[in-house]
Write an enzyme that holds these catalytic residues in place. Structure first.
Site, short mmCIF file in Angstrom:
data_model
loop_
_atom_site.label_atom_id
_atom_site.label_comp_id
_atom_site.label_asym_id
_atom_site.label_seq_id
_atom_site.Cartn_x
_atom_site.Cartn_y
_atom_site.Cartn_z
N PHE A 1 0.83 -1.21 0.00
CA PHE A 1 0.00 0.00 0.00
C PHE A 1 0.86 1.26 0.00
O PHE A 1 0.79 2.09 -0.93
CB PHE A 1 -0.93 -0.06 1.21
CG PHE A 1 -1.55 1.25 1.62
CD1 PHE A 1 -2.18 2.06 0.69
CD2 PHE A 1 -1.51 1.67 2.94
CE1 PHE A 1 -2.76 3.27 1.08
CE2 PHE A 1 -2.08 2.86 3.34
CZ PHE A 1 -2.70 3.67 2.41
N TYR B 1 5.74 -7.32 15.98
CA TYR B 1 5.83 -6.14 15.12
C TYR B 1 6.51 -4.98 15.85
O TYR B 1 7.43 -4.36 15.32
CB TYR B 1 4.43 -5.73 14.65
CG TYR B 1 4.41 -4.57 13.69
CD1 TYR B 1 4.98 -4.67 12.42
CD2 TYR B 1 3.80 -3.36 14.03
CE1 TYR B 1 4.94 -3.61 11.53
CE2 TYR B 1 3.76 -2.30 13.15
CZ TYR B 1 4.33 -2.43 11.90
OH TYR B 1 4.30 -1.37 11.02
N THR C 1 2.77 -9.92 1.38
CA THR C 1 1.58 -9.12 1.64
C THR C 1 1.38 -8.05 0.57
O THR C 1 0.33 -7.43 0.52
CB THR C 1 1.63 -8.43 3.02
OG1 THR C 1 2.79 -7.60 3.10
CG2 THR C 1 1.67 -9.47 4.14
N ASP D 1 10.01 -6.57 -3.76
CA ASP D 1 8.95 -7.12 -2.92
C ASP D 1 8.90 -8.63 -3.14
O ASP D 1 9.07 -9.10 -4.26
CB ASP D 1 7.60 -6.49 -3.30
CG ASP D 1 6.59 -6.49 -2.17
OD1 ASP D 1 6.31 -7.59 -1.64
OD2 ASP D 1 6.07 -5.42 -1.82
#
Length: 322
Positions: free
Chosen positions: A12, A148, A36, A32
């Site tokens: 995103f 995270y 995700t 990438d």
């Protein structure tokens, strides 16, 4: 022509950064592994057949090879939503630790400026409000969210170690809740889930009593802040977020009104270690970068709704984590 590597570039945020840096005249290498990320986010760049854009499918926890010179390395590779990092805890820790190490090693070898995508989650469930960059945080290192939070805290630590020990030019952006087109509708964060549920006429799922707060910023504002930070001389972490704080319950109600949905709100148990407040102090960004958010929430949500109207299948199901 400056040459820039963006890890996590099909995600995103990464895809919006690819757009911005190409617009600024950079050659962009988008890296990438698509764990995700989504190729649809960068499909328009392939369709343009622009020689300034190259996609490299690679897991950055392994050695990163890039031929030729590099001017900038932006490290955005990481699962970033609760539904992702709870499902991919080891991968999240590895990309925060090994991935950051490999990306920094590349920046050192190429004499490139390095920017780390950190997060407001380094503050944990904060005991100061709003959160300043000088606050050290309140994180549970062994809780489910710790994979995270601690990955990003370690990433900040190794970034500053490379800055101090190896002399690598580094920048650290602490990103607060960001929304906009290209968000995954199933990523579990509040906005995509609320919009998806509202557009389908399903109940909006709020955890706890909805009194926990967040501060949402539109993606264009974030991208502007990141660009200014990268091009600045500021080596300390910088909060980039919109201080316009709202409770999750109020946010759900706002989405229902915006979509004109008949949805109601349902309440479920609050996840462990869910932060109760989140609001950036952006004094450093204002003073050092002359940056402040320009898109208010009403305008940003209207732009985002246009995307979700075309993206949400009516048969989907969703759940929410704030």
């Amino acid at each position: 022509m400056p040459r820039t590597l963006i890890t996590g570039g099909a995600g995103f945020l990464g895809s919006h950064l690819c757009d911005r840096f190409i617009a600024e005249g950079h050659e962009v290498l988008c890296m990438d592994n698509l764990i995700t990320g989504n190729p649809d986010n960068i499909a328009h760049l392939f369709e343009r057949d622009d020689e300034r854009f190259t996609f490299i499918k690679h897991d950055v926890t392994n050695y990163i090879h890039v031929g030729g010179d590099l001017d900038y390395v932006l490290h955005f590779a990481s699962p970033a939503s609760p539904i992702d990092y709870l499902k991919l805890p080891i991968q999240t820790l590895k990309v925060g630790a090994l991935g950051t190490h490999k990306a920094l090693g590349l920046a050192k070898a190429k004499n490139a400026r390095f920017l780390l995508a950190s997060t407001s989650e380094v503050y944990g469930d904060p005991q100061t409000h709003p959160q300043k960059e000088t606050y050290w945080g309140n994180v549970n290192p062994i809780g489910p969210r710790g994979v995270y939070d601690e990955a990003k805290r370690f990433a900040e630590a190794i970034t500053m170690a490379y800055n101090r020990y190896h002399g690598v030019e580094t920048r650290i952006v602490r990103i607060f809740n960001t929304y906009g087109p290209r968000m995954r509708i199933d990523d579990g964060r509040a906005l995509p889930t609320f919009m998806s549920q509202a557009l389908r006429g399903d109940p909006l799922t709020v955890y706890g009593d909805g009194s926990q707060t967040r501060s949402f910023q539109y993606v264009d504002d974030l991208v502007e802040g990141i660009y200014r930070l990268l091009m600045s001389s500021v080596e300390e972490p910088v909060n980039i977020g919109n201080p316009d704080e709202i409770t999750i319950k109020e946010f759900a109600e706002e989405i229902i009104r915006l979509t004109g949905s008949s949805s109601t709100i349902t309440y479920e148990e609050l996840p462990k270690d869910d932060p109760q407040v989140r609001q950036p102090d952006i004094t450093r960004a204002r003073e050092r970068l002359q940056w402040a958010p320009a898109v208010d929430r009403a305008e940003g949500l209207a732009r985002t709704l246009d995307y979700f109207r075309s993206a949400v299948p009516t048969s989907d199901t969703a759940s929410v984590s704030s």
